[in-house]
Write a protein that holds these residues in place. Structure first.
Motif, PDB file in Angstrom:
ATOM      1  N   ILE A 166     -47.928 -38.280  -1.334  1.00 11.59           N
ATOM      2  CA  ILE A 166     -46.692 -38.522  -0.587  1.00 11.59           C
ATOM      3  C   ILE A 166     -47.093 -39.078   0.773  1.00 11.59           C
ATOM      4  CG2 ILE A 166     -44.548 -37.541   0.277  1.00 11.59           C
ATOM      5  CD1 ILE A 166     -44.968 -35.192  -1.661  1.00 11.59           C
ATOM      6  N   ASP A 167     -46.698 -40.308   1.056  1.00  9.96           N
ATOM      7  CA  ASP A 167     -47.053 -40.982   2.301  1.00  9.96           C
ATOM      8  C   ASP A 167     -45.834 -41.166   3.184  1.00  9.96           C
ATOM      9  OD1 ASP A 167     -49.835 -41.525   1.722  1.00  9.96           O
ATOM     10  OD2 ASP A 167     -49.164 -43.085   0.340  1.00  9.96           O
ATOM     11  N   VAL A 168     -46.022 -41.023   4.495  1.00 13.06           N
ATOM     12  CA  VAL A 168     -45.008 -41.488   5.429  1.00 13.06           C
ATOM     13  C   VAL A 168     -44.941 -43.009   5.296  1.00 13.06           C
ATOM     14  CG1 VAL A 168     -44.303 -41.627   7.840  1.00 13.06           C
ATOM     15  CG2 VAL A 168     -45.460 -39.573   7.005  1.00 13.06           C
ATOM     16  N   ALA A 169     -43.727 -43.549   5.172  1.00 14.06           N
ATOM     17  CA  ALA A 169     -43.561 -44.982   4.935  1.00 14.06           C
ATOM     18  C   ALA A 169     -42.691 -45.620   6.001  1.00 14.06           C
ATOM     19  CB  ALA A 169     -42.948 -45.226   3.558  1.00 14.06           C
ATOM     20  N   ARG A 170     -42.945 -46.922   6.233  1.00 11.12           N
ATOM     21  CA  ARG A 170     -42.148 -47.697   7.176  1.00 11.12           C
ATOM     22  C   ARG A 170     -40.903 -48.282   6.516  1.00 11.12           C
ATOM     23  NH1 ARG A 170     -47.368 -50.057   8.300  1.00 11.12           N
ATOM     24  NH2 ARG A 170     -48.153 -49.480  10.368  1.00 11.12           N
ATOM     25  N   ARG A 171     -41.021 -48.613   5.225  1.00 13.65           N
ATOM     26  CA  ARG A 171     -39.960 -49.353   4.563  1.00 13.65           C
ATOM     27  C   ARG A 171     -40.021 -49.115   3.066  1.00 13.65           C
ATOM     28  NH1 ARG A 171     -41.601 -54.475   2.395  1.00 13.65           N
ATOM     29  NH2 ARG A 171     -43.810 -54.934   2.717  1.00 13.65           N
ATOM     30  N   CYS A 172     -38.976 -49.506   2.377  1.00 15.31           N
ATOM     31  CA  CYS A 172     -38.979 -49.525   0.921  1.00 15.31           C
ATOM     32  C   CYS A 172     -39.430 -50.905   0.452  1.00 15.31           C
ATOM     33  CB  CYS A 172     -37.582 -49.250   0.370  1.00 15.31           C
ATOM     34  SG  CYS A 172     -36.885 -47.628   0.811  1.00 15.31           S
ATOM     35  N   SER A 173     -40.080 -50.947  -0.705  1.00 14.67           N
ATOM     36  CA  SER A 173     -40.517 -52.222  -1.258  1.00 14.67           C
ATOM     37  C   SER A 173     -40.398 -52.180  -2.775  1.00 14.67           C
ATOM     38  CB  SER A 173     -41.963 -52.537  -0.858  1.00 14.67           C
ATOM     39  OG  SER A 173     -42.417 -53.709  -1.505  1.00 14.67           O
ATOM     40  N   ALA A 174     -39.737 -53.186  -3.324  1.00 13.78           N
ATOM     41  CA  ALA A 174     -39.605 -53.269  -4.778  1.00 13.78           C
ATOM     42  C   ALA A 174     -40.883 -53.741  -5.435  1.00 13.78           C
ATOM     43  CB  ALA A 174     -38.455 -54.214  -5.142  1.00 13.78           C
ATOM     44  N   ASN A 175     -41.762 -54.395  -4.680  1.00 10.40           N
ATOM     45  CA  ASN A 175     -42.981 -54.973  -5.248  1.00 10.40           C
ATOM     46  C   ASN A 175     -44.237 -54.190  -4.902  1.00 10.40           C
ATOM     47  OD1 ASN A 175     -41.480 -57.225  -6.287  1.00 10.40           O
ATOM     48  ND2 ASN A 175     -41.485 -58.104  -4.222  1.00 10.40           N
ATOM     49  N   ILE A 176     -44.292 -53.633  -3.711  1.00  7.62           N
ATOM     50  CA  ILE A 176     -45.474 -52.876  -3.283  1.00  7.62           C
ATOM     51  C   ILE A 176     -45.172 -51.404  -3.507  1.00  7.62           C
ATOM     52  CG2 ILE A 176     -47.098 -52.448  -1.409  1.00  7.62           C
ATOM     53  CD1 ILE A 176     -46.136 -55.042  -0.110  1.00  7.62           C
ATOM     54  N   ARG A 177     -45.490 -50.924  -4.700  1.00 12.09           N
ATOM     55  CA  ARG A 177     -45.069 -49.587  -5.091  1.00 12.09           C
ATOM     56  C   ARG A 177     -46.160 -48.530  -4.935  1.00 12.09           C
ATOM     57  NH1 ARG A 177     -40.435 -48.582  -4.595  1.00 12.09           N
ATOM     58  NH2 ARG A 177     -40.490 -46.916  -6.131  1.00 12.09           N
ATOM     59  N   TYR A 178     -47.424 -48.949  -5.075  1.00  7.24           N
ATOM     60  CA  TYR A 178     -48.512 -47.979  -5.156  1.00  7.24           C
ATOM     61  C   TYR A 178     -49.549 -48.208  -4.058  1.00  7.24           C
ATOM     62  CZ  TYR A 178     -46.497 -47.545  -9.828  1.00  7.24           C
ATOM     63  OH  TYR A 178     -45.638 -47.374 -10.877  1.00  7.24           O
ATOM     64  N   PRO A 179     -50.261 -47.146  -3.635  1.00  5.23           N
ATOM     65  CA  PRO A 179     -51.315 -47.319  -2.634  1.00  5.23           C
ATOM     66  C   PRO A 179     -52.389 -48.323  -3.040  1.00  5.23           C
ATOM     67  CG  PRO A 179     -50.751 -45.008  -2.845  1.00  5.23           C
ATOM     68  CD  PRO A 179     -50.016 -45.721  -3.945  1.00  5.23           C
ATOM     69  N   SER A 180     -52.545 -48.565  -4.331  1.00  6.39           N
ATOM     70  CA  SER A 180     -53.521 -49.542  -4.796  1.00  6.39           C
ATOM     71  C   SER A 180     -53.007 -50.977  -4.700  1.00  6.39           C
ATOM     72  CB  SER A 180     -53.902 -49.241  -6.253  1.00  6.39           C
ATOM     73  OG  SER A 180     -52.736 -49.177  -7.077  1.00  6.39           O
ATOM     74  N   SER A 181     -51.725 -51.166  -4.356  1.00  2.00           N
ATOM     75  CA  SER A 181     -51.131 -52.503  -4.274  1.00  2.00           C
ATOM     76  C   SER A 181     -51.531 -53.183  -2.967  1.00  2.00           C
ATOM     77  CB  SER A 181     -49.605 -52.424  -4.340  1.00  2.00           C
ATOM     78  OG  SER A 181     -49.168 -51.771  -5.518  1.00  2.00           O
ATOM     79  N   ASN A 182     -51.760 -54.491  -3.035  1.00  2.00           N
ATOM     80  CA  ASN A 182     -52.045 -55.268  -1.835  1.00  2.00           C
ATOM     81  C   ASN A 182     -50.881 -55.153  -0.853  1.00  2.00           C
ATOM     82  OD1 ASN A 182     -54.530 -56.187  -2.792  1.00  2.00           O
ATOM     83  ND2 ASN A 182     -53.651 -58.026  -3.707  1.00  2.00           N
ATOM     84  N   GLY A 183     -51.205 -54.882   0.407  1.00  2.00           N
ATOM     85  CA  GLY A 183     -50.188 -54.782   1.438  1.00  2.00           C
ATOM     86  C   GLY A 183     -49.677 -53.387   1.691  1.00  2.00           C
ATOM     87  N   TYR A 184     -50.046 -52.436   0.851  1.00  2.00           N
ATOM     88  CA  TYR A 184     -49.519 -51.080   1.026  1.00  2.00           C
ATOM     89  C   TYR A 184     -49.974 -50.480   2.352  1.00  2.00           C
ATOM     90  CZ  TYR A 184     -48.121 -46.298  -0.151  1.00  2.00           C
ATOM     91  OH  TYR A 184     -47.529 -45.060  -0.148  1.00  2.00           O
ATOM     92  N   PHE A 185     -51.263 -50.623   2.660  1.00  2.00           N
ATOM     93  CA  PHE A 185     -51.820 -50.061   3.898  1.00  2.00           C
ATOM     94  C   PHE A 185     -51.987 -51.122   4.985  1.00  2.00           C
ATOM     95  CE2 PHE A 185     -53.345 -46.674   0.972  1.00  2.00           C
ATOM     96  CZ  PHE A 185     -52.828 -45.577   1.648  1.00  2.00           C
ATOM     97  N   GLU A 186     -51.263 -52.215   4.885  1.00  2.00           N
ATOM     98  CA  GLU A 186     -51.362 -53.280   5.886  1.00  2.00           C
ATOM     99  C   GLU A 186     -50.781 -52.803   7.205  1.00  2.00           C
ATOM    100  OE1 GLU A 186     -49.323 -57.649   6.502  1.00  2.00           O
ATOM    101  OE2 GLU A 186     -49.969 -57.050   4.490  1.00  2.00           O
ATOM    102  N   SER A 187     -51.476 -53.107   8.296  1.00  2.00           N
ATOM    103  CA  SER A 187     -50.972 -52.700   9.608  1.00  2.00           C
ATOM    104  C   SER A 187     -49.785 -53.569  10.006  1.00  2.00           C
ATOM    105  CB  SER A 187     -52.076 -52.805  10.661  1.00  2.00           C
ATOM    106  OG  SER A 187     -52.545 -54.134  10.756  1.00  2.00           O
ATOM    107  N   GLY A 188     -48.981 -53.066  10.925  1.00  2.00           N
ATOM    108  CA  GLY A 188     -47.800 -53.811  11.359  1.00  2.00           C
ATOM    109  C   GLY A 188     -46.612 -53.559  10.457  1.00  2.00           C
ATOM    110  N   ASP A 189     -45.528 -54.288  10.749  1.00  2.00           N
ATOM    111  CA  ASP A 189     -44.275 -54.059  10.028  1.00  2.00           C
ATOM    112  C   ASP A 189     -44.333 -54.480   8.569  1.00  2.00           C
ATOM    113  OD1 ASP A 189     -43.176 -53.079  12.350  1.00  2.00           O
ATOM    114  OD2 ASP A 189     -42.302 -55.006  12.945  1.00  2.00           O
ATOM    115  N   GLY A 190     -45.319 -55.294   8.188  1.00  2.00           N
ATOM    116  CA  GLY A 190     -45.391 -55.762   6.810  1.00  2.00           C
ATOM    117  C   GLY A 190     -45.862 -54.721   5.826  1.00  2.00           C
ATOM    118  N   GLY A 191     -46.621 -53.746   6.289  1.00  2.00           N
ATOM    119  CA  GLY A 191     -47.149 -52.722   5.401  1.00  2.00           C
ATOM    120  C   GLY A 191     -46.106 -51.679   5.041  1.00  2.00           C
ATOM    121  N   VAL A 192     -46.400 -50.921   4.001  1.00  2.00           N
ATOM    122  CA  VAL A 192     -45.502 -49.844   3.568  1.00  2.00           C
ATOM    123  C   VAL A 192     -45.880 -48.526   4.229  1.00  2.00           C
ATOM    124  CG1 VAL A 192     -44.774 -48.448   1.588  1.00  2.00           C
ATOM    125  CG2 VAL A 192     -44.916 -50.938   1.372  1.00  2.00           C
TER     126      VAL A 192
END
Length: 235
Positions: A166-192
């Motif tokens: 269970i992660d604290v998240a910035r936003r919901c994403s229909a495409n970036i669903r899992y920690p293994s997905s590209n962009g999940y841990f991206e810094s800034g507003d683009g990451g989840v």
């Protein structure tokens, strides 16, 4: 459910809610339950054939001073992510999950449209029959149509096992669903994932038929911005 088991569950939830409301200030390298950016529920089990046998209860709380978004992911015991959904947690809010509900297609919904990409209420569409069967097979070690297995099945064909993050998240994403997905841990507003340390959690293994119950704290993994150069990484 037997009376003694109901009492155990009630005491568990009351104790957790009291602790969550009190809150604990984050501190690096500390043991025990401190507000964290990631919670790990290291093991769960759910008997899919008997509603009176094993299930797992999870409680997650927002220890921060503002509303937050928690991203929940189910994993098989082989580390394969299978299902993800989001929970909106108000200040001092406690959300409880009975994981048996997930394996019957009953996914939680929490209200609010405060976060980018989220619907109101925040909810996944109900799992259809095919998706529900796939989820059950993945967590009981049964092969899919391509004869691929996602888990060991060591609990037996009727017992789903695995773990949760269970992660604290910035936003919901229909495409970036899992920690293994590209962009999940991206810094800034683009990451989840976020590096805010806000979550407290517990889990509870219950077998009503055997009148057995046991519980423990989730593994609390604080984000350490100083150590990771500001990246929202927890491990």
């Amino acid at each position: 459910m037997k009376a003694s088991t109901r009492l155990c569950v009630l005491l568990f939830l009351v104790a957790f809610a009291g602790r969550a409301a009190a809150g604990v200030a984050p501190r690096s390298c500390a043991g025990g339950a401190i507000p964290a950016a990631t919670l790990l529920i290291p093991y769960f089990e759910v008997d899919l054939a008997d509603a009176d046998r094993q299930t797992t209860l999870v409680a997650v709380s927002n220890a921060g001073d503002h509303t937050t978004l928690a991203h929940v992911v189910l994993w098989t015991d082989w580390g394969v992510p299978t299902l993800a959904f989001d929970l909106v947690l108000l200040r001092d809010d406690v959300q409880t999950l009975n994981l048996r509900d997930l394996f019957h297609g009953d996914l939680p919904a929490t209200g609010g449209a405060l976060f980018p990409g989220c619907t109101d209420p925040v909810a996944l569409p109900a799992l259809d029959a095919a998706a529900l069967q796939a989820l059950r097979r993945q967590h009981t070690g049964l092969p899919d149509a391509q004869q691929h297995c996602a888990g060991s099945g060591r609990g037996g064909v009727d017992v789903a096992t695995g773990y949760l993050t269970i992660d604290v998240a910035r936003r919901c994403s229909a495409n970036i669903r899992y920690p293994s997905s590209n962009g999940y841990f991206e810094s800034g507003d683009g990451g989840v994932a976020s590096n805010e340390n806000l979550l407290l959690g517990d889990f509870f293994l219950l077998d009503a038929a055997q009148d057995l119950a046991s519980g423990n704290e989730a593994v609390h993994i604080p984000a350490d911005a100083a150590r990771y150069g500001g990246e929202p990484a927890t491990f």
